[in-house]
Enzyme design. Structure first.
Site, short mmCIF file in Angstrom:
data_model
loop_
_atom_site.label_atom_id
_atom_site.label_comp_id
_atom_site.label_asym_id
_atom_site.label_seq_id
_atom_site.Cartn_x
_atom_site.Cartn_y
_atom_site.Cartn_z
N HIS A 62 2.83 19.95 -96.96
CA HIS A 62 1.37 19.95 -96.94
C HIS A 62 0.83 20.49 -95.61
O HIS A 62 -0.12 21.27 -95.58
CB HIS A 62 0.82 18.51 -97.09
N LYS A 65 -3.51 7.54 -111.50
CA LYS A 65 -2.24 7.74 -110.80
C LYS A 65 -1.94 6.52 -109.93
O LYS A 65 -2.76 6.15 -109.09
CB LYS A 65 -2.33 9.01 -109.94
N ARG A 74 5.06 25.76 -104.83
CA ARG A 74 6.45 25.68 -104.39
C ARG A 74 7.37 26.57 -105.23
O ARG A 74 8.13 27.35 -104.73
CB ARG A 74 6.95 24.24 -104.44
N SER A 79 5.99 14.77 -102.41
CA SER A 79 5.75 13.36 -102.06
C SER A 79 6.60 12.46 -102.96
O SER A 79 7.10 11.42 -102.52
CB SER A 79 4.27 13.02 -102.23
O1 PNS Z 1 -1.31 16.47 -105.02
P1 PNS Z 1 -1.62 16.57 -106.48
O2 PNS Z 1 -1.41 15.23 -107.16
O3 PNS Z 1 -0.86 17.67 -107.16
O4 PNS Z 1 -3.18 16.94 -106.58
C1 PNS Z 1 -3.83 17.11 -107.83
C2 PNS Z 1 -5.35 17.09 -107.65
C3 PNS Z 1 -5.77 15.85 -106.92
C4 PNS Z 1 -5.78 18.31 -106.87
C5 PNS Z 1 -5.98 17.14 -109.09
O5 PNS Z 1 -5.42 16.15 -109.87
C6 PNS Z 1 -7.50 16.98 -109.04
O6 PNS Z 1 -8.20 17.88 -108.66
N1 PNS Z 1 -7.97 15.77 -109.41
C7 PNS Z 1 -9.37 15.48 -109.47
C8 PNS Z 1 -9.85 15.38 -110.92
C9 PNS Z 1 -10.12 16.73 -111.49
O7 PNS Z 1 -10.96 17.48 -111.02
N2 PNS Z 1 -9.40 17.06 -112.56
C10 PNS Z 1 -9.63 18.29 -113.30
C11 PNS Z 1 -8.60 19.34 -113.00
S1 PNS Z 1 -8.16 20.08 -114.51
#
Ligand code: PNS
Length: 162
Positions: free
Chosen positions: A19, A43, A92, A130
């Site tokens: 990150h 989550k 990645r 993570s």
């Molecule tokens: O580190 P991660 O878990 O891969 O991050 C994912 C994240 C937090 C960027 C994604 O789940 C997100 O944007 N969540 C907020 C809810 C949202 O907007 N969802 C719609 C996306 S299709």
């Protein structure tokens, strides 16, 4: 906030050197980067949002160009609120691509002004996530080369009570 602003969203549960690599490279392109922790109720996370904020702050030298924040709900709404239409994400491997492509496409559909920039993770971190960090730490394996010391110590602390 000064100049061109980007949002770097994620779960950051916890933040890793992977990150931080993306964050530092993002800072080469933008004047300000907001590290935005998603408070995703679906989550189950190891660290609370407050703990994750502290771990991120403890992992970066104090830098006026970095803002650490959190958000509930949709990323598109957060991006509108902070008035920063660019989102940074790290990629990645091919396996990340499908999920990221879906997310970026959905977000752009919800807000056509928003754009997602992908950066390839450095070769040293392409296998670091993570999730795997937590698994290794849970079984007392060493994660020192993958996370900042403050994160390593917090993982030890968390798993010593389990
Ligand atoms: O580190 P991660 O878990 O891969 O991050 C994912 C994240 C937090 C960027 C994604 O789940 C997100 O944007 N969540 C907020 C809810 C949202 O907007 N969802 C719609 C996306 S299709």
């Amino acid at each position: 906030m000064k100049g061109k602003v980007a949002v770097y969203p994620g779960s950051f549960d916890p933040i890793t050197f992977g990150h931080l690599d993306i964050l530092h490279r993002g800072l080469e392109l933008f004047d300000t980067v907001i590290v935005a922790i998603a408070n995703n109720i679906e989550k189950k996370t190891l660290f609370t949002v407050q703990e994750r904020k502290e771990l991120i702050r403890g992992s970066i030298n104090k830098d006026d160009k970095v803002i650490v924040d959190s958000f509930d709900g949709l990323l598109v709404d957060y991006v509108k609120k902070v008035d920063a239409p660019f989102v940074i994400r790290g990629l990645r491997a091919m396996s990340d691509f499908e999920y990221e492509f879906q997310m970026a496409s959905m977000n752009r559909n919800l807000n056509p002004e928003m754009d997602t920039l992908f950066m390839m993770t450095s070769k040293d971190y392409f296998f670091v996530s993570s999730r795997t960090i937590k698994e290794v730490a849970a079984f007392n394996g060493s994660v020192a080369v993958f996370v900042p010391e403050v994160v390593e110590l917090s993982l030890k602390e968390k798993f010593s009570h389990k």
